[in-house]
Design a protein around this motif. Structure first.
Motif, PDB file in Angstrom:
ATOM      1  N   ARG A  90     -31.946  27.028 -27.827  1.00  0.00           N
ATOM      2  CA  ARG A  90     -31.232  27.354 -27.358  1.00  0.00           C
ATOM      3  C   ARG A  90     -31.028  27.692 -25.907  1.00  0.00           C
ATOM      4  O   ARG A  90     -32.276  27.568 -25.159  1.00  0.00           O
ATOM      5  N   ILE A  91     -29.416  27.250 -25.266  1.00  0.00           N
ATOM      6  CA  ILE A  91     -30.241  27.229 -23.609  1.00  0.00           C
ATOM      7  C   ILE A  91     -31.028  28.233 -23.063  1.00  0.00           C
ATOM      8  O   ILE A  91     -31.496  28.579 -21.856  1.00  0.00           O
ATOM      9  N   ILE A  92     -30.306  30.068 -23.890  1.00  0.00           N
ATOM     10  CA  ILE A  92     -30.694  30.580 -23.084  1.00  0.00           C
ATOM     11  C   ILE A  92     -31.969  31.361 -23.242  1.00  0.00           C
ATOM     12  O   ILE A  92     -32.969  31.405 -22.690  1.00  0.00           O
ATOM     13  N   ASP A 114     -26.943  28.582 -18.207  1.00  0.00           N
ATOM     14  CA  ASP A 114     -25.976  27.936 -18.923  1.00  0.00           C
ATOM     15  C   ASP A 114     -26.985  26.438 -18.110  1.00  0.00           C
ATOM     16  O   ASP A 114     -27.113  25.687 -17.854  1.00  0.00           O
ATOM     17  N   HIS A 115     -28.454  26.611 -17.640  1.00  0.00           N
ATOM     18  CA  HIS A 115     -29.547  25.379 -16.786  1.00  0.00           C
ATOM     19  C   HIS A 115     -30.739  25.380 -17.672  1.00  0.00           C
ATOM     20  O   HIS A 115     -31.648  26.459 -18.391  1.00  0.00           O
ATOM     21  N   ILE A 116     -30.972  23.989 -17.936  1.00  0.00           N
ATOM     22  CA  ILE A 116     -32.291  23.193 -18.453  1.00  0.00           C
ATOM     23  C   ILE A 116     -33.200  23.670 -17.115  1.00  0.00           C
ATOM     24  O   ILE A 116     -32.790  22.714 -16.176  1.00  0.00           O
ATOM     25  N   TYR A 117     -34.260  23.854 -17.558  1.00  0.00           N
ATOM     26  CA  TYR A 117     -35.240  24.277 -16.523  1.00  0.00           C
ATOM     27  C   TYR A 117     -35.896  25.041 -16.261  1.00  0.00           C
ATOM     28  O   TYR A 117     -35.828  25.964 -17.605  1.00  0.00           O
ATOM     29  N   LYS A 118     -37.211  24.790 -15.311  1.00  0.00           N
ATOM     30  CA  LYS A 118     -38.955  25.580 -15.701  1.00  0.00           C
ATOM     31  C   LYS A 118     -39.265  25.805 -14.965  1.00  0.00           C
ATOM     32  O   LYS A 118     -39.294  25.078 -13.821  1.00  0.00           O
ATOM     33  N   MET A 119     -39.169  27.833 -14.227  1.00  0.00           N
ATOM     34  CA  MET A 119     -39.058  27.714 -13.195  1.00  0.00           C
ATOM     35  C   MET A 119     -40.425  28.935 -12.727  1.00  0.00           C
ATOM     36  O   MET A 119     -40.029  29.871 -13.484  1.00  0.00           O
ATOM     37  N   ASP A 120     -41.178  28.834 -12.126  1.00  0.00           N
ATOM     38  CA  ASP A 120     -41.606  30.145 -11.796  1.00  0.00           C
ATOM     39  C   ASP A 120     -41.145  30.989 -10.290  1.00  0.00           C
ATOM     40  O   ASP A 120     -40.973  30.633  -9.372  1.00  0.00           O
ATOM     41  N   TYR A 121     -40.221  31.955 -10.993  1.00  0.00           N
ATOM     42  CA  TYR A 121     -39.386  33.510 -10.328  1.00  0.00           C
ATOM     43  C   TYR A 121     -40.195  33.851  -9.124  1.00  0.00           C
ATOM     44  O   TYR A 121     -39.810  34.170  -7.915  1.00  0.00           O
ATOM     45  N   TRP A 168     -34.297  20.126 -13.593  1.00  0.00           N
ATOM     46  CA  TRP A 168     -33.259  20.689 -13.424  1.00  0.00           C
ATOM     47  C   TRP A 168     -31.592  20.540 -13.596  1.00  0.00           C
ATOM     48  O   TRP A 168     -31.349  19.385 -13.203  1.00  0.00           O
ATOM     49  N   LYS A 169     -30.611  20.884 -15.199  1.00  0.00           N
ATOM     50  CA  LYS A 169     -29.791  20.439 -15.302  1.00  0.00           C
ATOM     51  C   LYS A 169     -29.218  21.740 -15.926  1.00  0.00           C
ATOM     52  O   LYS A 169     -29.391  22.605 -16.345  1.00  0.00           O
ATOM     53  N   ASP A 170     -27.759  21.570 -15.365  1.00  0.00           N
ATOM     54  CA  ASP A 170     -26.432  22.527 -15.542  1.00  0.00           C
ATOM     55  C   ASP A 170     -25.730  21.236 -17.112  1.00  0.00           C
ATOM     56  O   ASP A 170     -25.482  20.579 -16.664  1.00  0.00           O
ATOM     57  N   VAL A 171     -25.749  22.089 -17.923  1.00  0.00           N
ATOM     58  CA  VAL A 171     -25.179  21.463 -18.936  1.00  0.00           C
ATOM     59  C   VAL A 171     -23.675  22.191 -19.349  1.00  0.00           C
ATOM     60  O   VAL A 171     -23.358  22.671 -20.700  1.00  0.00           O
ATOM     61  N   GLY A 172     -23.175  22.290 -18.742  1.00  0.00           N
ATOM     62  CA  GLY A 172     -21.561  22.126 -18.538  1.00  0.00           C
ATOM     63  C   GLY A 172     -20.436  21.661 -18.982  1.00  0.00           C
ATOM     64  O   GLY A 172     -19.866  22.191 -19.633  1.00  0.00           O
ATOM     65  N   SER A 202     -23.831  16.200 -20.010  1.00  0.00           N
ATOM     66  CA  SER A 202     -24.627  16.827 -19.311  1.00  0.00           C
ATOM     67  C   SER A 202     -25.603  17.086 -20.412  1.00  0.00           C
ATOM     68  O   SER A 202     -26.741  17.069 -20.421  1.00  0.00           O
ATOM     69  N   LEU A 203     -24.943  17.396 -21.801  1.00  0.00           N
ATOM     70  CA  LEU A 203     -25.765  18.384 -23.064  1.00  0.00           C
ATOM     71  C   LEU A 203     -26.339  17.124 -23.473  1.00  0.00           C
ATOM     72  O   LEU A 203     -27.493  17.386 -23.937  1.00  0.00           O
ATOM     73  N   TRP A 204     -25.833  16.007 -23.408  1.00  0.00           N
ATOM     74  CA  TRP A 204     -25.968  14.757 -24.233  1.00  0.00           C
ATOM     75  C   TRP A 204     -26.973  14.094 -23.208  1.00  0.00           C
ATOM     76  O   TRP A 204     -28.279  14.192 -23.978  1.00  0.00           O
ATOM     77  N   GLU A 205     -26.936  14.227 -21.776  1.00  0.00           N
ATOM     78  CA  GLU A 205     -28.029  12.986 -21.479  1.00  0.00           C
ATOM     79  C   GLU A 205     -28.954  14.698 -21.437  1.00  0.00           C
ATOM     80  O   GLU A 205     -30.588  14.198 -21.104  1.00  0.00           O
TER      81      GLU A 205
END
Length: 405
Positions: A39-41, A129-136, A244-248, A252-255
């Motif tokens: 899931r997006i979260i 609601d973003h798809i990405y991997k990031m080291d905070y 990084w993708k904003d799937v709003g 964008s969700l399909w892509e």
């Protein structure tokens, strides 16, 4: 007061996601399925634990039931901890009454008592609601090295898309000189990702001032951060390189789903060094029939595929009968596509039924006028009856009768 925490995260997960239409009628946007088993979260939660952030507040509001149940006690993300862990933070009744979160800044303001329990030096404010991997942790180091009051994660976007984003104009040291909010003619392509790290004492002061302003929209991007900039606080942009993708939106969700099938896209979910955790049960086997044709697709556990599948993602327990075709589509859990049905360039939500001879979506080349073409969507639990048609760009909210368009 508890032992001082260096950094905790506040994850904004209360949005309705209205642009996703029928996909978010009954669930919050961060709970929308993604990538076959996620899931997006899962992405911001996994980023937190991988970055060493062990205290996470998840701010929910719109249709929170499924999201709350999915997060549970946080065990799937190693966030079921005695000290810290994950906490669901919904609007609650106070002495003066119950007040919904009015905006992103107000949502954090209402949870100042939660933050103060952990006495943090820094607070990360994240979107759900973003798809990405990031080291905070790397971003926090950047923030500390510059004695910043606020650090904003920044991604360079294509110039032709820049007008869709909040943009930043930077000085040579990456300090922020100016902001542009979705300008018609952008002078920068450095976009805010909606990922912030604040020095807590400074953020708290501006939250209190923002709440006291009756004219404020109580929003980080519109109000609080511009107020900090105008007051001369130390604001910096942290450059991010990666996917990084904003799937709003539907497109964008399909892509973002189909990007998982593209080897040229930097989004490896099998990387053990930066694992994306999920609260879905362990995969059961899937079955591919002897007459099936499967090409460049992702199939989750419990699926049965006996038809044709090309460049598509099937979530758990999807059935594609012999003679059915699924192409360039995302099919969510429990859906059945009967023999002779065709699903192309579509998103089909959970537990839908596509009957024999039905057609959902179509090829873009069949539509010379591209304004008439787009991704078709079938809502949760709906039936597309025999020989019925769901046109490209259509969002189906009700059952379609036999032969109906």
């Amino acid at each position: 007061m508890r032992k001082k925490t260096e950094c905790l995260a506040m994850l904004l997960a209360g949005g309705q996601g209205s642009r996703l239409g029928v996909l978010t009628q009954n669930i919050a946007k961060p709970a929308v399925p993604y990538g076959g088993k996620y899931r997006i979260i899962d992405f911001p939660l996994s980023n937190c634990v991988n970055s060493g952030i062990e205290t996470v507040g998840v701010l929910t509001q719109y249709e929170p039931l499924e999201l709350n149940a999915y997060i549970g006690n946080g065990q799937a993300w190693d966030l079921d901890r005695i000290n810290g862990g994950v906490h669901i933070l919904s609007p609650y009744q106070q002495i003066s009454g119950t007040e919904w979160y009015k905006g992103t800044a107000n949502a954090i303001y209402q949870n100042i008592p939660f933050i103060e329990r952990y006495n943090p030096e820094y607070v990360a404010v994240l979107s759900g609601d973003h798809i990405y991997k990031m080291d905070y942790a790397k971003m926090l180091t950047f923030h500390k090295e510059r004695s910043a009051d606020c650090t904003i994660a920044m991604l360079e976007v294509p110039w032709e898309e820049a007008s869709r984003f909040g943009l930043m104009i930077l000085n040579d040291d990456n300090s922020i000189a100016e902001f542009e909010e979705k300008p018609e003619k952008p002078s920068s392509n450095k976009a805010s990702m909606g990922v912030y790290i604040f020095t807590w004492e400074k953020l708290k002061a501006y939250l209190l001032a923002d709440e006291a302003d009756p004219d404020s929209d109580n929003d980080f991007g519109k109000n609080l951060i511009p107020a900090m900039h105008q007051a001369g606080e130390r604001l910096f942009a942290y450059p991010f390189e990666g996917y990084w993708k904003d799937v709003g939106t539907i497109d964008s969700l399909w892509e973002a789903n189909l990007d998982l099938l593209n080897p040229g896209v930097d989004l490896d979910l099998s990387d053990d060094n930066w694992r994306i955790y999920s609260n879905n049960p362990a995969n059961t086997p899937h079955y591919i029939g002897p007459n099936a044709l499967v090409e460049n697709s992702m199939i989750a556990g419990g699926c049965r595929v006996e038809g044709k599948l090309d460049y598509s993602i099937l979530f758990a327990d999807v059935i594609v009968e012999e003679g059915a075709k699924v192409e360039y589509s995302i099919v969510m859990p429990g859906t059945r596509i009967e023999a002779g049905a065709v699903v192309r360039y579509s998103i089909v939500a959970e537990n839908a039924l596509i009957r024999r001879g039905a057609q959902v979506g179509d090829l873009p080349e069949n539509y010379p006028d591209r304004d008439l073409w787009g991704v078709a969507v079938v809502g949760d639990g709906l039936v597309v009856e025999k020989n019925a048609r769901v046109k490209p760009k259509e969002m189906l909210e009700n059952k379609i009768k036999e032969g109906q368009e």
